[in-house]
Motif scaffolding. Structure first.
Motif, PDB file in Angstrom:
ATOM      1  N   LEU A 131      -9.181  -4.209   4.005  1.00 47.75           N
ATOM      2  CA  LEU A 131      -9.038  -5.474   3.293  1.00 47.75           C
ATOM      3  C   LEU A 131      -7.745  -5.495   2.480  1.00 47.75           C
ATOM      4  O   LEU A 131      -7.029  -6.502   2.441  1.00 47.75           O
ATOM      5  N   ASP A 132      -7.437  -4.380   1.845  1.00 42.22           N
ATOM      6  CA  ASP A 132      -6.219  -4.311   1.040  1.00 42.22           C
ATOM      7  C   ASP A 132      -4.981  -4.399   1.928  1.00 42.22           C
ATOM      8  O   ASP A 132      -4.038  -5.151   1.629  1.00 42.22           O
ATOM      9  N   ARG A 133      -4.971  -3.667   3.057  1.00 39.24           N
ATOM     10  CA  ARG A 133      -3.814  -3.674   3.965  1.00 39.24           C
ATOM     11  C   ARG A 133      -3.550  -5.043   4.558  1.00 39.24           C
ATOM     12  O   ARG A 133      -2.406  -5.417   4.805  1.00 39.24           O
ATOM     13  N   THR A 134      -4.600  -5.778   4.833  1.00 40.64           N
ATOM     14  CA  THR A 134      -4.464  -7.037   5.563  1.00 40.64           C
ATOM     15  C   THR A 134      -4.301  -8.253   4.661  1.00 40.64           C
ATOM     16  O   THR A 134      -4.327  -9.386   5.142  1.00 40.64           O
TER      17      THR A 134
ATOM     18  N   ASP B  45      -3.059 -11.988  -0.406  1.00 43.57           N
ATOM     19  CA  ASP B  45      -2.578 -13.092   0.426  1.00 43.57           C
ATOM     20  C   ASP B  45      -3.724 -13.572   1.321  1.00 43.57           C
ATOM     21  O   ASP B  45      -3.751 -13.304   2.527  1.00 43.57           O
ATOM     22  N   PRO B  46      -4.687 -14.284   0.745  1.00 38.75           N
ATOM     23  CA  PRO B  46      -5.867 -14.707   1.506  1.00 38.75           C
ATOM     24  C   PRO B  46      -5.531 -15.526   2.752  1.00 38.75           C
ATOM     25  O   PRO B  46      -6.234 -15.431   3.763  1.00 38.75           O
ATOM     26  N   GLU B  47      -4.462 -16.311   2.708  1.00 36.73           N
ATOM     27  CA  GLU B  47      -4.100 -17.125   3.875  1.00 36.73           C
ATOM     28  C   GLU B  47      -3.692 -16.235   5.039  1.00 36.73           C
ATOM     29  O   GLU B  47      -4.072 -16.488   6.190  1.00 36.73           O
ATOM     30  N   LEU B  48      -2.924 -15.187   4.763  1.00 36.16           N
ATOM     31  CA  LEU B  48      -2.545 -14.238   5.805  1.00 36.16           C
ATOM     32  C   LEU B  48      -3.780 -13.558   6.388  1.00 36.16           C
ATOM     33  O   LEU B  48      -3.907 -13.404   7.611  1.00 36.16           O
ATOM     34  N   PHE B  49      -4.699 -13.164   5.516  1.00 34.42           N
ATOM     35  CA  PHE B  49      -5.938 -12.521   5.968  1.00 34.42           C
ATOM     36  C   PHE B  49      -6.722 -13.448   6.886  1.00 34.42           C
ATOM     37  O   PHE B  49      -7.206 -13.028   7.944  1.00 34.42           O
ATOM     38  N   GLU B  50      -6.839 -14.712   6.521  1.00 30.89           N
ATOM     39  CA  GLU B  50      -7.596 -15.657   7.342  1.00 30.89           C
ATOM     40  C   GLU B  50      -6.940 -15.840   8.711  1.00 30.89           C
ATOM     41  O   GLU B  50      -7.635 -15.966   9.728  1.00 30.89           O
ATOM     42  N   LYS B  51      -5.621 -15.846   8.745  1.00 30.30           N
ATOM     43  CA  LYS B  51      -4.929 -15.977  10.032  1.00 30.30           C
ATOM     44  C   LYS B  51      -5.158 -14.753  10.909  1.00 30.30           C
ATOM     45  O   LYS B  51      -5.360 -14.870  12.127  1.00 30.30           O
ATOM     46  N   LEU B  52      -5.140 -13.572  10.304  1.00 25.93           N
ATOM     47  CA  LEU B  52      -5.438 -12.358  11.070  1.00 25.93           C
ATOM     48  C   LEU B  52      -6.859 -12.405  11.616  1.00 25.93           C
ATOM     49  O   LEU B  52      -7.105 -12.033  12.770  1.00 25.93           O
TER      50      LEU B  52
ATOM     51  N   ALA C 216     -14.629  -1.972  12.723  1.00 16.44           N
ATOM     52  CA  ALA C 216     -15.137  -2.027  11.347  1.00 16.44           C
ATOM     53  C   ALA C 216     -16.641  -1.773  11.316  1.00 16.44           C
ATOM     54  O   ALA C 216     -17.395  -2.264  12.158  1.00 16.44           O
ATOM     55  N   SER C 217     -17.078  -0.990  10.317  1.00 20.67           N
ATOM     56  CA  SER C 217     -18.489  -0.619  10.220  1.00 20.67           C
ATOM     57  C   SER C 217     -18.988  -0.774   8.789  1.00 20.67           C
ATOM     58  O   SER C 217     -18.294  -0.382   7.839  1.00 20.67           O
ATOM     59  N   PRO C 218     -20.196  -1.306   8.606  1.00 20.20           N
ATOM     60  CA  PRO C 218     -20.733  -1.480   7.250  1.00 20.20           C
ATOM     61  C   PRO C 218     -21.059  -0.166   6.562  1.00 20.20           C
ATOM     62  O   PRO C 218     -21.243  -0.144   5.335  1.00 20.20           O
ATOM     63  N   VAL C 219     -21.169   0.930   7.276  1.00 19.43           N
ATOM     64  CA  VAL C 219     -21.478   2.216   6.645  1.00 19.43           C
ATOM     65  C   VAL C 219     -20.212   2.962   6.252  1.00 19.43           C
ATOM     66  O   VAL C 219     -20.290   4.080   5.739  1.00 19.43           O
ATOM     67  N   ARG C 220     -19.048   2.352   6.471  1.00 21.14           N
ATOM     68  CA  ARG C 220     -17.781   2.991   6.101  1.00 21.14           C
ATOM     69  C   ARG C 220     -17.091   2.113   5.046  1.00 21.14           C
ATOM     70  O   ARG C 220     -16.108   1.447   5.317  1.00 21.14           O
ATOM     71  N   ALA C 221     -17.651   2.136   3.868  1.00 16.68           N
ATOM     72  CA  ALA C 221     -17.193   1.236   2.816  1.00 16.68           C
ATOM     73  C   ALA C 221     -15.756   1.516   2.390  1.00 16.68           C
ATOM     74  O   ALA C 221     -14.984   0.589   2.128  1.00 16.68           O
ATOM     75  N   GLY C 222     -15.385   2.781   2.312  1.00 20.02           N
ATOM     76  CA  GLY C 222     -14.027   3.127   1.918  1.00 20.02           C
ATOM     77  C   GLY C 222     -12.991   2.570   2.888  1.00 20.02           C
ATOM     78  O   GLY C 222     -12.039   1.888   2.463  1.00 20.02           O
ATOM     79  N   PRO C 223     -13.116   2.848   4.184  1.00 19.35           N
ATOM     80  CA  PRO C 223     -12.179   2.260   5.144  1.00 19.35           C
ATOM     81  C   PRO C 223     -12.190   0.739   5.166  1.00 19.35           C
ATOM     82  O   PRO C 223     -11.148   0.117   5.362  1.00 19.35           O
TER      83      PRO C 223
ATOM     84  N   ALA D  66      -9.051   0.169  -8.542  1.00 20.64           N
ATOM     85  CA  ALA D  66      -9.483  -1.013  -7.799  1.00 20.64           C
ATOM     86  C   ALA D  66     -10.035  -0.627  -6.441  1.00 20.64           C
ATOM     87  O   ALA D  66     -11.058  -1.169  -5.998  1.00 20.64           O
ATOM     88  N   ALA D  67      -9.387   0.320  -5.768  1.00 28.68           N
ATOM     89  CA  ALA D  67      -9.856   0.763  -4.452  1.00 28.68           C
ATOM     90  C   ALA D  67     -11.248   1.373  -4.560  1.00 28.68           C
ATOM     91  O   ALA D  67     -12.132   1.112  -3.733  1.00 28.68           O
ATOM     92  N   GLU D  68     -11.454   2.186  -5.593  1.00 32.60           N
ATOM     93  CA  GLU D  68     -12.761   2.816  -5.799  1.00 32.60           C
ATOM     94  C   GLU D  68     -13.827   1.773  -6.105  1.00 32.60           C
ATOM     95  O   GLU D  68     -14.940   1.807  -5.551  1.00 32.60           O
TER      96      GLU D  68
END
Length: 283
Positions: A204-207, A212-219, A192-199, A263-265
């Motif tokens: 964040l959306d995929r994970t 599902d914030p709880e799933l994200f925190e576990k990952l 992950a890179s701060p200069v790649r905002a789109g990815p 939302a993605a944009e």
């Protein structure tokens, strides 16, 4: 004459294989695995103590051990007495296989798994996090030797193996789902890179960061334990996990009334602004 070795009275179970696995889980609770313990476990394995055990019964003891204070010690003990090769051949096979580090050095994948499990225990991680750390490298055991220590296409090999392991032991769905998510995303977290905002927004959306914030925190906890398992890290947090957490915070409340593309944009632009990625914003 019965060749089955004597077991302490408090370890006698209906099936001798359960006594063997209970002994392994006790190792994870801090009792240690001295030579006598390992010899006993090996002898039990040699006389077929595990024959006929139901997968769900095996899982109950594995889960108990994984949730112990020293889950890595249990995995080491199971391997040293030959039991790991019988019940989890996919994991036994990764011991001795090299994994490259971010400093271009190498680490034994088995050593990495053991250390990651110990880190998970230190952080009081839930069972599904510990299970993910145990199995997510399962596709690396048969990487082409000419490519080592890089593991091309290991995800394609690991996913069906994780499915088989979960079916073998009737592993809970939450463990299966997090293991597959970790398999696909943990290496991406590291990149992950701060200069790649789109990815970053897409990750964040995929994970599950938004749905599902709880799933994200576990990952993120899986990624953190894996990161510190390499043994040369300082501090308490994974820098890339901190980055993703900050990126998620930058997107708070942006999806109200927006369709998926909008939302993605919006999220990508918010992340770019938060990390001052002007070049991305202009593009």
């Amino acid at each position: 004459m019965d060749k089955t070795p004597f077991l302490p009275a408090d370890l006698v179970q209906t099936h001798p294989g359960l006594a063997l696995l209970r002994l392994a889980s006790l190792v994870a609770e801090g009792s240690g695995a001295d030579e006598d313990t390992l010899d006993l476990m090996f002898e039990q394995m040699e006389v077929g103590a595990l024959d006929g055990l139901d997968g769900a019964e095996i899982w109950a003891e594995l889960a108990r051990g994984l949730m112990g204070a020293r889950p890595g010690a249990m995995v080491k003990a199971l391997r040293e007495c030959g039991v790991l090769e019988i019940i989890l051949p996919e994991i036994s096979a990764v011991f001795g296989v090299p994994q490259i580090t971010d400093t271009a050095d190498e680490i034994d994948l088995g050593v990495l798994i053991v250390a990651a499990l110990e880190e998970a225990a230190r952080r009081a991680a839930p069972l599904e996090v510990r299970f993910a750390l145990l199995v997510m490298h399962a596709g690396k055991s048969d990487s082409p030797r000419e490519h080592l220590p890089v593991h091309y296409r290991h995800i394609e090999r690991a996913a069906p193996r994780i499915d088989v392991i979960c079916e073998r032991f009737a592993v809970p769905g939450v463990c299966h789902d997090l293991a597959l998510l970790a398999l696909h995303e943990c290496e991406r977290v590291q990149r992950a890179s701060p200069v790649r905002a789109g990815p970053l927004a897409a990750m964040l959306d995929r994970t599950g960061a938004f749905r599902d914030p709880e799933l994200f925190e576990k990952l993120m906890l899986v990624a953190t334990c894996d990161y510190f398992a390499y043994g040369d890290k300082t501090g308490e947090s994974h820098p890339k996990v901190d980055l993703l957490t900050a990126a998620r915070a930058a997107c708070a409340g942006l999806d109200a009334g927006l369709d998926a593309d909008e939302a993605a944009e919006a999220r990508a632009r918010a992340i770019a602004a938060a990390f001052k990625s002007e070049r991305w914003a202009e593009a």
